[in-house]
Design an enzyme around this catalytic site. Sequence first.
Site, PDB file in Angstrom:
ATOM      1  N   CYS A 190       0.867  -1.180   0.000  1.00 56.51           N
ATOM      2  CA  CYS A 190       0.000   0.000   0.000  1.00 56.51           C
ATOM      3  C   CYS A 190       0.898   1.223   0.000  1.00 56.51           C
ATOM      4  CB  CYS A 190      -0.894  -0.007   1.231  1.00 56.51           C
ATOM      5  SG  CYS A 190      -2.009   1.421   1.368  1.00 56.51           S
ATOM      6  N   HIS A 223      -5.242   0.144   5.458  1.00 59.14           N
ATOM      7  CA  HIS A 223      -6.213   1.236   5.524  1.00 59.14           C
ATOM      8  C   HIS A 223      -6.802   1.397   6.926  1.00 59.14           C
ATOM      9  CE1 HIS A 223      -6.968   1.475   0.885  1.00 59.14           C
ATOM     10  NE2 HIS A 223      -5.697   1.642   1.233  1.00 59.14           N
ATOM     11  N   TYR A 279      -7.716   7.136   6.075  1.00 61.35           N
ATOM     12  CA  TYR A 279      -8.895   6.277   6.022  1.00 61.35           C
ATOM     13  C   TYR A 279      -9.608   6.213   7.372  1.00 61.35           C
ATOM     14  CZ  TYR A 279      -7.529   4.661   1.409  1.00 61.35           C
ATOM     15  OH  TYR A 279      -7.214   4.612   0.075  1.00 61.35           O
TER      16      TYR A 279
END
Length: 421
Positions: free
Chosen positions: A164, A194, A244
């Site tokens: 990520c 996230h 997030y």
Amino acid sequence: MKLAVVGGGSTYTPELIDGFARLRDTLPIEELVLVDPAADRLELVGGLARRIFAKQGHPGRIVTTSDVDAGVADADAVLLQLRVGGQAARKEDETWPLECGCVGQETTGAGGLAKALRTVPVVLDIAERVRRTNPNAWIIDFTNPVGIVTRALLQAGHKAVGLCNVAIGFQRKFARLLDVAPGEVHLDHVGLNHLTWETGVRLGGPGGEDILPKLLAEHGDAVAADLRMPRAIVDRLGVVPSYYLRYFYQHDAVVDELRTKPSRAAEVAQMERELLKMYGDPTLDEKPELLAKRGGAFYSEAAVDLAASLLGNGGSPYQVVNTVNNGTLPFLPDDAVIEVQATVDGTGAKPLAVPKLDPLYAGLVANVTGYEDLALQAALHGGRDRVFKALLAHPLVGQYAYAEQLTDSLIAHNREHLAWA
């Protein structure tokens, strides 16, 4: 060295190509194969990719194909960056959860579950093709939801690591604020994909001085603005949450915001149309500025670093990846997939030790891990009841009536992608 990119027709691929070209000493690619079923997009992206390599003097060969088996054959590493259902499915993921007052987002909540259900079977099929053609190849997953997809790959016995760009994005931003080289910034990054927090920012490596309090005191406004959260949240926590986390910490406010503006999918779809038109220009030989608005900043640098380490060609000593927990967070199952700093080499990723996590974060991590386990079972085995249980377990849903309504909506909007529906 041969690399294959499944989902190579993505409009974001030129960012990856630019990174491969710039960092060719770190990752000396001889052949790069872009694999995608969308032949029209693939041709446009492939043409620009070859021009970028040529302009930057990269000697590697770029091949395009719609044949997955041929594309991944003999590859040393395979990068997955696919989107099942395209931007049309993403737009639905961001829309129908709002009908019952839940966040509509492509990687978390009900929309994230829908994406997982569409994606996991496709990724596992690709991974089996990779294993048949080259069982020693590494699979690097950038396909969301990364945590669930990586867990599916690992549980099926594949050589996989999830990636990520959130952590590398923070590293680069903090380095700019501190006026130091990015390599000097080491993050105490912990959580799930996230769902992470930077609990420390150290200079020089894991044992370096933690300057997070100083960073927040001097640059708290800039950090909070980047997160799109009030500074009071960051100051109260004393850590830097992933952006997030605003879906959790400001759920109702975000729902109100999402109801009054166009979906991110609609914005990206328009951007993609403009980008593809640009890619068709035979004089274009660099990534256009518009691509920076597409998302995924620094993905190419993180991907090069990870692939280089897995293939024994150097790479940074510490990298943030998604890998198996194996006791790192003792309150989670060993087979859970976590996102933390790790050492990476040809044998895979080994998480660094993590200090005991504050219950404020550990509780949410445990909750979402339980959801991810149920989501993976739904993705692997199907069935309305499994979908319902996953939604009921998710902290952004969590109510019986909402879970019932969202289950029906999810199935209705994704029936063509669900073999069991």
